[in-house]
Each structure stands twice: as C-alpha cells, then as structure tokens.
Scaffold this motif. Structure first.
Motif, mmCIF file in Angstrom:
data_model
loop_
_atom_site.group_PDB
_atom_site.id
_atom_site.type_symbol
_atom_site.label_atom_id
_atom_site.label_comp_id
_atom_site.label_asym_id
_atom_site.label_seq_id
_atom_site.Cartn_x
_atom_site.Cartn_y
_atom_site.Cartn_z
ATOM 1 N N ILE A 38 -4.840 -5.829 2.210
ATOM 2 C CA ILE A 38 -5.951 -5.600 1.126
ATOM 3 C C ILE A 38 -6.500 -4.114 1.288
ATOM 4 O O ILE A 38 -6.813 -3.562 0.079
ATOM 5 N N LEU A 39 -6.507 -3.615 2.414
ATOM 6 C CA LEU A 39 -7.240 -2.337 2.617
ATOM 7 C C LEU A 39 -6.266 -1.442 2.003
ATOM 8 O O LEU A 39 -6.988 -0.482 1.374
ATOM 9 N N ASN A 40 -5.058 -1.471 2.281
ATOM 10 C CA ASN A 40 -4.151 -0.630 1.656
ATOM 11 C C ASN A 40 -4.093 -0.506 0.098
ATOM 12 O O ASN A 40 -3.784 0.343 -0.375
ATOM 13 N N THR A 85 3.467 -1.600 -5.526
ATOM 14 C CA THR A 85 4.052 -1.961 -4.279
ATOM 15 C C THR A 85 2.939 -2.873 -3.585
ATOM 16 O O THR A 85 3.274 -3.847 -2.917
ATOM 17 N N ASN A 86 1.709 -2.396 -3.494
ATOM 18 C CA ASN A 86 1.048 -2.930 -2.652
ATOM 19 C C ASN A 86 0.255 -4.286 -3.284
ATOM 20 O O ASN A 86 -0.094 -5.114 -2.600
ATOM 21 N N ILE A 87 0.119 -4.409 -4.659
ATOM 22 C CA ILE A 87 0.105 -5.662 -5.029
ATOM 23 C C ILE A 87 0.870 -6.711 -4.802
ATOM 24 O O ILE A 87 0.474 -7.773 -4.464
ATOM 25 N N VAL A 88 2.186 -6.420 -4.952
ATOM 26 C CA VAL A 88 3.295 -7.321 -4.482
ATOM 27 C C VAL A 88 2.927 -7.426 -2.933
ATOM 28 O O VAL A 88 3.172 -8.867 -2.512
ATOM 29 N N VAL A 90 0.354 -7.470 -1.059
ATOM 30 C CA VAL A 90 -0.583 -8.536 -0.817
ATOM 31 C C VAL A 90 -0.362 -9.876 -1.100
ATOM 32 O O VAL A 90 -0.617 -10.951 -0.189
ATOM 33 N N ALA A 91 0.318 -9.952 -2.082
ATOM 34 C CA ALA A 91 0.724 -11.550 -2.484
ATOM 35 C C ALA A 91 1.556 -12.150 -1.391
ATOM 36 O O ALA A 91 1.594 -13.159 -0.945
ATOM 37 N N VAL A 453 -0.001 -17.373 -8.700
ATOM 38 C CA VAL A 453 -0.995 -17.102 -9.768
ATOM 39 C C VAL A 453 -1.423 -15.807 -9.832
ATOM 40 O O VAL A 453 -1.567 -15.438 -11.084
ATOM 41 N N TYR A 454 -1.723 -15.224 -8.774
ATOM 42 C CA TYR A 454 -2.199 -13.761 -8.676
ATOM 43 C C TYR A 454 -1.276 -12.895 -9.424
ATOM 44 O O TYR A 454 -1.541 -12.144 -10.050
#
Lengths: 493, 112
Positions: A38-40, A85-88, A90-91, A453-454
């Motif tokens: 999440i930080l990233n 990339t970071n959205i993915v 985190v999931a 869902v996210y």
C-alpha cells in the motif's frame, strides 16, 4: 525531488529483504507485505500525480550527467504503468495469504513477490537499454523462483522450459545491445535515438531493431513466439499466474512500445507495417488457443496473446488514436487479466477442478462469483461502458483512419471470440442443474473476493470515467509520437 | 584481432545453439553457457580490443580504452552465472521428479 523516481524501485527491494528476514513468522510477513504494497502504491500515485501535473522527472544517479551515468526517467507512460503495476500488486498481496499454502508462504513467496515488483518498476522507469536488460533479469530471476514455488512434478516440467526460453532471449538481448553499442556507441536510450536520427536508420540498424523486436516479442508472447507461454503460466499458484499474466508479458510489450516509438521510427514501412500483421496473427492464434481448451486457467492464459496483439496493433498504425488506444489498452489489460486470473483461481478452488467438463451449476452455490466473472468477461471483450470498449474504440479509430480494413475486421472477430471463450466458463461452469451430491459444499471464499472487486472497480472506473482519463492518455500518445520531447528532457540540450 | 574474436564468438554461439537443441538436460545447460560466453565476447569486441591505453578521457587525449563494455560484461557474467547455477538445480530436480532427463518425454499433453 528527483529522488522520488527511485522510490518505486527501492521500496519493494527493501520490503523484499525485510520480509525475507521475518520468513518464519507468517502473520508478520503477511501484514508487512500488505503495508509495504500500500505504501508503494501511495508513492507511485504521488509520482504519477507530479509527473502528470508538472513534467517528466529525470534522475541522474550519482550526479553523472545524462549520457554518461545511468538514468531513471519517470515520464507519463512509465509512471502510469508503475501506478498500474502497484494497483495490481496490492490486489495480489491481499489475495495471496488465502490462496497459497503455508509451505509456499514460508518458502519466501513474499520476498520474491517484492523482487518481481522491483524488476517490473525498474524496467518501466529506466532510460538506459542495458539497464533495461538488468531489470529484465531481476524480474525474471524472481519469476523463476515463483514459478517453481511448490515444486510439483508438472510445475518443474514447465518451469524448465520457461527458464530456458527466457534465458535464450536474454542472451539475444545482450547481443542486440552489443550491436547497438557497436553501431552508435551508446546505450542511453535518448542518445541512441538522437544518433539514429542523425546517422539515419540504415540496414544494420534496422536488422538490430528486428533482433530487439524478436527478443521483446518472445517476452511479450507474440505470434509466432508465444508457444512457451500458456502452459507455463498455468502451473504455479493462481496468484503467481495473475502476477505473471498482468506484468511479465506487459513489460515485453512496453519495451516494444518504447523502442519503436523513440528509437527506430525512421523505417515505418518496414517495421511497423509488419507489426500490424503480427498483431493480427497473434489475435487469431491466441483466441483459437483459448477456444481449444477446457482448462479454465488455460483459457485465460491464452487470452493474454490477443491482448498483446491489440496493443501491438496500435503501435503498428502509429498515429494519435492508435497510440492512445495502445496505452489505454495496456493499462486496462493489466488490471482485467489479474482480475480474471484471480476469479478462475477461486472457481478452480470451489469446484475442486479446473476442467470445465467436470463442473456445472456453480451459480446455485456461488452467485456472487458468477456475476463477477460475467462482468469481467464483458470488460475483457469490450462491451460498453466498460474499459475494454474505450480501448478498442480508440484502437479501431486508429486502424480505420489508416484504411487498415483487414486488421479491423480481424480485431472485431477476435473480440467476439474472446467474449465467447470467457462466456464458455460462465455457461459450462455456472449454468446447469443444482448438484445435490454435495460435491460443491459451500466453501469459504473469505478474502478471495475482495481483491477481485477492487480490481473490477478500477476497470469499471477506467471505462465509466473515460472522459477524465482519455485526455491524459492522448497527451501520452502525443508525447510518444514526438521522440524529440523525450530526447530533450533527458539530454537537456 | 576483432575479426578473430568475432569468429570465435560466432563459433561459440553456433555450438551453443547446437547443444541447446539437444534433448538431454545437461547438454542444454552447457549450450546456454556457451551461448552466453559467445555473447560476452561479442560485447567486448564491440568496444574495440586492446588499445593499450588507460580508460581515461581528458580533453585532447585521443587514445583511450573504452571502459563501458567491460562494465557491461561484468554485469552480464554475474547474471548468467547465477542463472546457470539455478538452471542446474532446476534440471536436477526436474529430472528426479519426472524420472527422465529427455526433453521429448516432458512435453505434457494433459490439456490437448
């Protein structure tokens, strides 16, 4: 200020080392992984916000001026992809604890997961061709470890092929870099672009360009170099497949996008015309592969190939709409492929098999999951108002304005077949009589549905919020079509 | 000198490819090693060989050795060394688990 660029690379690297130290305490590593990812994501979002509102940020490491030192370039395209990339990531960080076995978790899954993110972010951000090779190796090394994680018989069998093909294409990559260094005397991408412009793209340079295309096309799984991909992507755990499907092939197609919009743009009739045909064949063969199988994971893995074809098609026509479409589709596909892999992972888990012939009637037990798959299939195939539609609309506007009618028809047909191939999972897996034998006793899907869902929320936002996003994507494509901007921002002349 | 090294790199790459196309694991691993040696020699040749001068660039000096290829090779050697050792372990485990080291028997036909 410019040090911000290195953070999306450094944070996962440090996080990887830290979680490796706490390896035996699974609860601690899980929490740390979530926090760090999440930080990233926050850092990547801040970076792209800065880049989009002001200008590209260039980091010259060690204060070495641009063509001499190693540089990192956070331009709009790179920062957008790092954000995605970071959205993915985190999931996947939230999905992983519920999907992996304890043995896989304690065998350094989280450490390698972070190293993979390091390599991917680095590959997007680097402005140096040799450095791109190094970051490729970082992410490949992590992927070699992730693909064998678990060490089953079938996994080992497929991963040795995966390692060999990637090793071979990496060696070709080094050779291509050596050729470029011999021909233009530099490995800095901006300077290569400048010198190719001055010298003119002669036969030798075009040959090197095609060699580089061959290398990246192998990594990106384009026709006819995709044969290694589908089977090796389905053997590891779902979350690993999702990471691979979302990130690894996309790094390959990103490199093609970068190199053939910045450096080798002087022989369009030779290189980019060929790309259109390769794109068309990739779409057809990929979708035929997806239709040929009853393994749900394999269906999704084969669907990666036509997506890469779509992105290459936009580059092939090389105009404003086509490039916008490519960039938009790249972001859209990273998110939706992860979501689909995660969904089929849950389906395979609740059904106890990934063979479509052995399942049916799941809708009576897992209605929510069924509708998620339904929405995801619509997003993937490009039904309005979802994100796939906007991407394909831009791409097809691009091809039609160049009068490339054949490829447009191929693209439309393959979209339809993509929809059918994913709907097949819905029809065969979810429809049908309720199974009374208790084969599908209600299994807990706690924690598995949230990340899906996210991701789908992001996909729907990309489609519904197209009015806010498309202008930014179009500014990226204007930027990509004019290599001068990149060269000037890096070399500052 | 450059010509000789280029030919040597070519020979290494040729033998590497030949070994890579064999069926036995060990031969394939040796093939990748030869291939990477060929590629590394090739990078070295691209920076011109043995000019007998230090790698220092000051204004007015025309004779100097290009240090960049050596930096590139070093990086590349380390990477290929790491991958080769990984590949050896992986090949060993795969051969043990599947009871064969013949690539043809490792095709995998479950989904066909």
């Amino acid at each position: 200020m410019s040090n911000l660029v290195v953070l999306p690379i450094i944070i996962p690297l440090l996080a990887g080392v830290i979680v490796a130290l706490f390896n035996k305490k699974v609860a601690v590593t899980r929490t740390l992984t979530k926090l760090f990812s999440i930080l990233n994501l926050g850092v990547a979002a801040y970076l792209s916000w800065i880049v989009f509102t002001t200008d590209s940020i260039i980091l010259e490491t060690g204060e070495w001026v641009a063509p001499y030192g190693i540089i990192l370039v956070a331009d709009p395209l790179a920062s957008l992809l790092v954000l995605t990339t970071n959205i993915v990531a985190v999931a996947c960080a939230f999905y992983a604890p519920h999907s992996l076995s304890l043995r896989q978790e304690t065998h350094y899954f989280y450490a390698f997961y972070f190293f993979l993110i390091t390599g991917v972010s680095g590959a997007f951000l680097t402005g140096d061709l040799f450095n791109l090779f190094v970051f490729f190796e970082v992410l490949l090394m992590a992927s070699y470890a992730l693909i064998v994680l678990g060490g089953e018989r079938i996994q080992l069998r497929e991963s040795i092929k995966y390692v060999l093909i990637n090793l071979f294409s990496s060696i070709l990559f080094v050779t291509a870099v050596a050729f470029i260094y011999g021909a233009v005397g530099t490995v800095n991408m901006a300077q290569i672009a400048e010198r190719v412009q001055i010298q003119g793209q002669d036969g030798v340079l075009t040959t090197v360009a095609i060699l580089l295309f061959f290398v990246f096309a192998t990594k990106a799984a384009l026709f006819p170099l995709y044969y290694w991909m589908p089977k090796s992507y389905i053997v590891p755990n779902t979350v690993v497949s999702a990471l691979f499907g979302a990130l690894l092939t996309k790094v390959g197609i990103y490199s093609i996008l970068r190199v053939f919009s910045l450096i080798f743009v002087h022989k369009l009739e030779l290189t980019h015309e060929t790309f259109i045909w390769i794109a068309g064949l990739s779409m057809l063969f990929g979708v035929i592969g997806a239709l040929s199988t009853n393994n749900i994971k394999l269906i999704i893995a084969y669907n990666i190939i036509p997506a890469i074809g779509f992105i290459l098609m936009g580059l092939g026509v090389f105009n404003q709409d086509g490039m916008s479409g490519s960039v938009y589709y790249l972001v859209h596909d990273m998110i939706i492929k992860t979501a689909l892999f995660l969904i089929v992972g849950v389906i395979a888990y609740v059904a106890g098999t990934s063979d479509l012939r052995k399942m049916g009637g799941l809708i009576h037990y897992y209605p929510g999951l069924g509708w998620l798959l339904f929405v995801a299939a619509f997003v993937l195939a490009g039904i309005p108002p979802f994100s796939g539609f906007i991407g394909k609309l831009l791409l097809l506007q691009g091809t039609l304005s160049e009068y490339e009618v054949v490829i447009t028809i191929i693209a439309l047909i393959s979209s339809l077949l993509i929809l059918y191939s994913v709907m097949k999972i819905f029809i065969r897996g979810f429809w049908g009589e309720k199974d009374e034998t208790g084969k599908y006793e209600k299994k807990s899907t706690k924690g598995l549905i949230g990340p899906i869902v996210y991701l789908l929320a992001f996909s729907i936002f990309l489609g519904v919020g197209a009015e806010w996003i498309v202008p930014s994507v179009e500014s990226i494509s204007t930027y990509l079509l004019d290599p001068e901007i990149y060269i000037e921002s890096v070399l500052k002349e | 000198m450059e010509i000789i090294i280029s030919i040597l790199a070519g020979v290494l790459i040729t033998t590497g490819i030949y070994n890579l196309l064999q069926k036995q694991f060990l031969r394939i691993v040796i093939g990748t090693v030869l291939l990477s040696h060929g590629a590394h020699l090739f990078i070295l040749t691209m920076g011109k060989l043995k000019r007998g001068q230090p790698p220092i660039l000051t204004d007015g000096v025309t004779d100097y050795t290009d240090p960049l290829p050596q930096a590139l090779i070093l990086t590349s050697i380390v990477i290929s060394f790491g991958i080769t050792s990984l590949l050896l372990v992986l090949a060993y485990r795969t051969a043990r688990e599947n009871n064969t080291d013949n690539m043809e028997e490792l095709r995998g036909t479950e989904n066909e």
